[in-house]
Design an enzyme around this catalytic site. Structure first.
Site, PDB file in Angstrom:
ATOM      1  N   SER A 159      -8.913  -9.627  -6.928  1.00  0.00           N
ATOM      2  CA  SER A 159     -10.275  -9.573  -6.397  1.00  0.00           C
ATOM      3  C   SER A 159     -10.377 -10.283  -5.046  1.00  0.00           C
ATOM      4  O   SER A 159     -10.724  -9.671  -4.045  1.00  0.00           O
ATOM      5  CB  SER A 159     -11.273 -10.232  -7.358  1.00  0.00           C
ATOM      6  N   LYS A 196     -11.724  -6.977 -12.215  1.00  0.00           N
ATOM      7  CA  LYS A 196     -12.266  -5.678 -11.792  1.00  0.00           C
ATOM      8  C   LYS A 196     -13.795  -5.731 -11.697  1.00  0.00           C
ATOM      9  O   LYS A 196     -14.390  -5.089 -10.840  1.00  0.00           O
ATOM     10  CB  LYS A 196     -11.809  -4.569 -12.743  1.00  0.00           C
ATOM     11  N   SER A 219       1.844   4.183 -13.515  1.00  0.00           N
ATOM     12  CA  SER A 219       2.460   3.516 -12.365  1.00  0.00           C
ATOM     13  C   SER A 219       3.323   2.358 -12.839  1.00  0.00           C
ATOM     14  O   SER A 219       3.317   2.002 -14.014  1.00  0.00           O
ATOM     15  CB  SER A 219       1.368   2.969 -11.454  1.00  0.00           C
TER      16      SER A 219
HETATM   17  P1  NAD Z   1       1.311   0.102  -8.371  1.00  0.00           P
HETATM   18  O1  NAD Z   1       2.381  -0.663  -9.044  1.00  0.00           O
HETATM   19  O2  NAD Z   1       1.697   1.346  -7.634  1.00  0.00           O
HETATM   20  O3  NAD Z   1       0.507  -0.790  -7.330  1.00  0.00           O
HETATM   21  C1  NAD Z   1       0.285  -2.156  -7.449  1.00  0.00           C
HETATM   22  C2  NAD Z   1       0.903  -2.789  -6.228  1.00  0.00           C
HETATM   23  O4  NAD Z   1       0.429  -4.115  -6.060  1.00  0.00           O
HETATM   24  C3  NAD Z   1       2.423  -2.876  -6.295  1.00  0.00           C
HETATM   25  O5  NAD Z   1       2.969  -2.202  -5.171  1.00  0.00           O
HETATM   26  C4  NAD Z   1       2.693  -4.369  -6.205  1.00  0.00           C
HETATM   27  O6  NAD Z   1       3.869  -4.653  -5.480  1.00  0.00           O
HETATM   28  C5  NAD Z   1       1.460  -4.827  -5.447  1.00  0.00           C
HETATM   29  N1  NAD Z   1       1.162  -6.261  -5.524  1.00  0.00           N
HETATM   30  C6  NAD Z   1       1.064  -7.053  -6.626  1.00  0.00           C
HETATM   31  N2  NAD Z   1       0.765  -8.305  -6.262  1.00  0.00           N
HETATM   32  C7  NAD Z   1       0.667  -8.320  -4.906  1.00  0.00           C
HETATM   33  C8  NAD Z   1       0.388  -9.320  -3.945  1.00  0.00           C
HETATM   34  N3  NAD Z   1       0.158 -10.591  -4.301  1.00  0.00           N
HETATM   35  N4  NAD Z   1       0.360  -8.987  -2.631  1.00  0.00           N
HETATM   36  C9  NAD Z   1       0.613  -7.709  -2.256  1.00  0.00           C
HETATM   37  N5  NAD Z   1       0.873  -6.715  -3.122  1.00  0.00           N
HETATM   38  C10 NAD Z   1       0.908  -7.018  -4.441  1.00  0.00           C
HETATM   39  O7  NAD Z   1       0.246   0.412  -9.512  1.00  0.00           O
HETATM   40  P2  NAD Z   1      -1.169   1.163  -9.502  1.00  0.00           P
HETATM   41  O8  NAD Z   1      -1.493   1.306 -10.948  1.00  0.00           O
HETATM   42  O9  NAD Z   1      -1.162   2.363  -8.654  1.00  0.00           O
HETATM   43  O10 NAD Z   1      -2.159   0.081  -8.904  1.00  0.00           O
HETATM   44  C11 NAD Z   1      -2.918   0.244  -7.726  1.00  0.00           C
HETATM   45  C12 NAD Z   1      -4.380  -0.098  -7.986  1.00  0.00           C
HETATM   46  O11 NAD Z   1      -4.928   0.882  -8.879  1.00  0.00           O
HETATM   47  C13 NAD Z   1      -4.584  -1.453  -8.665  1.00  0.00           C
HETATM   48  O12 NAD Z   1      -5.748  -2.063  -8.127  1.00  0.00           O
HETATM   49  C14 NAD Z   1      -4.841  -1.056 -10.103  1.00  0.00           C
HETATM   50  O13 NAD Z   1      -5.570  -2.031 -10.812  1.00  0.00           O
HETATM   51  C15 NAD Z   1      -5.636   0.206  -9.885  1.00  0.00           C
HETATM   52  N6  NAD Z   1      -5.788   1.062 -11.077  1.00  0.00           N
HETATM   53  C16 NAD Z   1      -4.701   1.525 -11.746  1.00  0.00           C
HETATM   54  C17 NAD Z   1      -4.865   2.321 -12.875  1.00  0.00           C
HETATM   55  C18 NAD Z   1      -3.667   2.859 -13.629  1.00  0.00           C
HETATM   56  O14 NAD Z   1      -3.822   3.327 -14.744  1.00  0.00           O
HETATM   57  N7  NAD Z   1      -2.486   2.823 -13.055  1.00  0.00           N
HETATM   58  C19 NAD Z   1      -6.157   2.665 -13.312  1.00  0.00           C
HETATM   59  C20 NAD Z   1      -7.260   2.192 -12.596  1.00  0.00           C
HETATM   60  C21 NAD Z   1      -7.061   1.388 -11.491  1.00  0.00           C
END
Ligand code: NAD
Length: 286
Positions: A147, A190, A222
């Protein structure tokens, strides 16, 4: 046309950040990404060695170009805040200028301005613990990475986002409905992200006519989601119970981001946009 995007949170070709990069590239944007420092080497060498070439393919057959990859750790705002153990950690040793303030300065030095800022990152070290068993440290770490990282990114990039620009983050319905398994304070993080989207929309809108929205995405397998452990179950649940009984493609989230960043969405700000096959609208599973 001719817009420039900075996407924070791309470290492989499986997540939402990658899909958003592709949709923005397909719409003609120049792509810059911010990659978590510990994941930087693998991501850059995989890119270089052509490991992502298949998934770099756009509709017209061309390959998405990533103009520059910036190392980023979004839990640190400036070098003074980086503790000694991180500075000397060998996973951070090869990289420099990766705090939020330094990345914004580097992008300014390299390119001057951007038009689109995307936050596609989250981390909650205790995500597999129920909220009622989460430590203070774990809870605050989830909020910090998931956040405040967005507040900080927008704060530091706002001066270089062109007027009429747009900022987008990714959220999850666990902020407003009970999703057992999404623990460690991630549901709280979130909820904060969505509330902050409204307040930041006001501040960035009044200051620079910049729009701020968040996409509430359905489940995707992911890397981050697999680490939580219950993603396959959530995908199955969604497939069974959502109004649209189909797989949710990352590209559909990418395309929504491209729409939100475009003039087609010129009156949309402060919004939570659901891209989840409609699952959020259901009251019971059937
Ligand atoms: P993802 O693994 O592709 O992306 C998450 C990324 O965050 C990774 O590349 C990781 O290296 C990076 N990260 C973690 N800590 C970090 C930091 N301190 N500084 C910089 N980068 C950092 O996975 P995703 O699921 O595509 O996630 C992307 C967004 O989508 C997130 O906000 C996640 O909560 C949101 N989201 C995902 C889903 C799902 O089901 N996958 C659903 C709703 C929302």
């Amino acid at each position: 046309k001719g817009k420039r995007a900075f996407i924070a949170g791309v470290a492989d070709d499986n997540g939402y950040g990658w899909a958003i990069a592709k949709s923005l590239a397909a719409a003609g944007a120049e792509i810059l990404v911010g990659t978590w420092v510990p994941a930087l080497n693998i991501f850059e060498s995989s890119l270089r060695r052509g490991k992502f070439d298949e998934s770099r393919k756009l509709q017209d057959g061309s390959l998405m170009e990533i103009t520059k990859v910036y190392p980023l750790d979004a839990v640190f705002d400036n070098p003074e805040e980086v503790p000694e153990d991180v500075k000397t950690n060998k996973r951070y040793a090869g990289a420099s200028n990766w705090t939020v303030q330094e990345v914004a300065e580097s992008v300014k030095k390299d390119f001057g301005t951007i038009d689109i800022l995307v936050h596609s990152l989250a981390n909650g070290p205790e995500v597999s613990k129920p909220l009622s068993e989460t430590s203070r440290k774990g809870y605050l770490a989830a909020i910090s990475a998931s956040s405040y990282s967005y507040v900080s990114l927008l704060k530091h990039f706002l001066p270089i986002i062109n007027p009429d620009g747009s900022s987008i983050s990714l959220t999850y319905i666990a902020s407003e409905r009970i999703i057992p398994g999404y623990g460690g304070g991630m549901s709280s993080a979130k909820a904060a992200l969505e509330s902050d989207t409204r307040v930041l929309a006001f501040e960035a809108g009044r200051k620079k006519k910049i729009r701020v929205n968040t996409i509430s995405a359905g489940p995707l397998g992911s890397r981050a989601a697999k680490a939580i452990g219950f993603i396959d179950m959530m995908i199955d649940y969604s497939f069974t119970n959502a109004p649209l009984q189909k797989e949710l493609h990352a590209e559909e989230v990418g395309n929504t981001a491209a729409f939100l960043a475009s003039p087609l969405a010129s009156a949309i700000t402060g919004a939570v946009i659901y891209v989840d096959n409609g699952l959020n609208a259901m009251g019971v599973g059937v």
